[in-house]
Enzyme design. Sequence first.
Site, PDB file in Angstrom:
ATOM      1  N   HIS A  37      34.412  36.821  14.807  1.00 47.66           N
ATOM      2  CA  HIS A  37      34.041  38.217  15.078  1.00 47.66           C
ATOM      3  C   HIS A  37      34.890  38.818  16.202  1.00 47.66           C
ATOM      4  O   HIS A  37      35.513  38.101  16.999  1.00 47.66           O
ATOM      5  CB  HIS A  37      32.563  38.296  15.471  1.00 47.66           C
ATOM      6  CG  HIS A  37      32.228  37.485  16.697  1.00 47.66           C
ATOM      7  ND1 HIS A  37      32.456  37.927  17.972  1.00 47.66           N
ATOM      8  CD2 HIS A  37      31.693  36.244  16.821  1.00 47.66           C
ATOM      9  CE1 HIS A  37      32.077  37.017  18.845  1.00 47.66           C
ATOM     10  NE2 HIS A  37      31.615  35.974  18.168  1.00 47.66           N
ATOM     11  N   GLU A 126      25.916  31.725  14.614  1.00 51.87           N
ATOM     12  CA  GLU A 126      26.342  31.178  15.901  1.00 51.87           C
ATOM     13  C   GLU A 126      25.498  29.964  16.277  1.00 51.87           C
ATOM     14  O   GLU A 126      24.351  29.825  15.832  1.00 51.87           O
ATOM     15  CB  GLU A 126      26.197  32.270  16.979  1.00 51.87           C
ATOM     16  CG  GLU A 126      26.504  31.837  18.400  1.00 51.87           C
ATOM     17  CD  GLU A 126      27.957  31.447  18.604  1.00 51.87           C
ATOM     18  OE1 GLU A 126      28.336  30.348  18.133  1.00 51.87           O
ATOM     19  OE2 GLU A 126      28.694  32.222  19.242  1.00 51.87           O
TER      20      GLU A 126
END
Length: 310
Positions: A37, A126
Site C-alpha cells: 500500500h 496486515e
Amino acid sequence: MITSNSTGNHVHQHHQQKSHSHSHHRNLPKRIILVRHGESEGNKDDSAYVATPDYRIPLTSTGISQARQAGLGIRQVVSDQGSSQNWRIYFYVSPYERTRSTLREIGREFSRRRVIGVREECRIREQDFGNFQVAERMKIIKETREKFGRFFYRFPEGESAADVYDRVSSFLESLWRDIDMNRLQQNAADDLNLVIVSHGLAIRVFLMKWFKWTVEQFEYLNNLGNCEFRVMQLGIGGEYSLAVNHSDEEMQAWGLSSDMIADQMWRAHAKKGDWNEKCPWYLDAFFDSLAETDESSEEDDESKEFLDCV
C-alpha cells in the site's frame, strides 16, 4: 470380493478420470504482482495508531500519489511496455482502508474491459499488532522483537510473522484452486495478470512460502517501500521467477543472498517440474557436510546431477 465385472468398471472409471485430467488445461497467470500500500498516516506518524484502529488508517496525500504512480508502472509491466494488447488483470486486496484506497488509485490506470474482477481477501491483511497501539509501548515491544527474532516473535494480543505465514499459506491454496479451475481466466488468448494489494510483511511471507525460503533467509529480507511492487513472472520453462523483471542489484537490495538470487535465475529458465532443492547450496543450509558419494573413491551419478544445477 472384487468380481471381474467390478474390476472392469473400476478400470473404465479410472480411464475416464485420466482422460478428463488430460483434457483439463490449466492456464497459468503470466504474472503475479505483489504491491504494498501507499504511505499511510501511520507510516507518517506512529501516534495515529493510538486512537484509530489499524484497519482504518487512511493514506496520506503522498500515498495517494504513490498509488497512482504504481498503477502506471503496473500497466507498463502487464502490457509489455504498451506493445501487447492481449492482457487482462484480476485483483486481490486486503480489507484495510489503506490497501483498498491504494487499489482504487491503481485502478484509475485500467479500463473496465481490462479488469476481470476483484476480491477482498482477509488472509492477506496486515500483521495484527494488537488493538490500539501506544507509541512508547510499541517501541519497547519492537526492540524486544529484534532480540527475539522477527519471524517467531508474537505481539501481545497480536500475531507473529509465523502466524501470518500460516494464513497466507491458506490463501495460496485457495489461489491455486482458482487457477486450477480456470475461475480467473475468461479468454485463454489473453495473458492473465494477478495483482495482490497487501502489506509489507504479508508480501514477504508470501514470497517465502512460494520460493521455499527458510526462516533464516526471511530474517534478512528488507521491507518493501510504500507502493513498491514485486513481479513474479513465468520464465521460459514455466516456473515463476523474480529475475524476469528484476535485476540482481534490485534483489540484493531486497535482502536476497547470492544463493537466493542464483535460484531466481535458475527459475527463469527452468522447465516446469524441475526440482532445484537437489542443488548443494540448498542442502548446505540444512547439513554441515554431505559426502559427494557413498564411497569417496566412486563417482555418483546423482551427485553429478546436483552439481549441474545452478
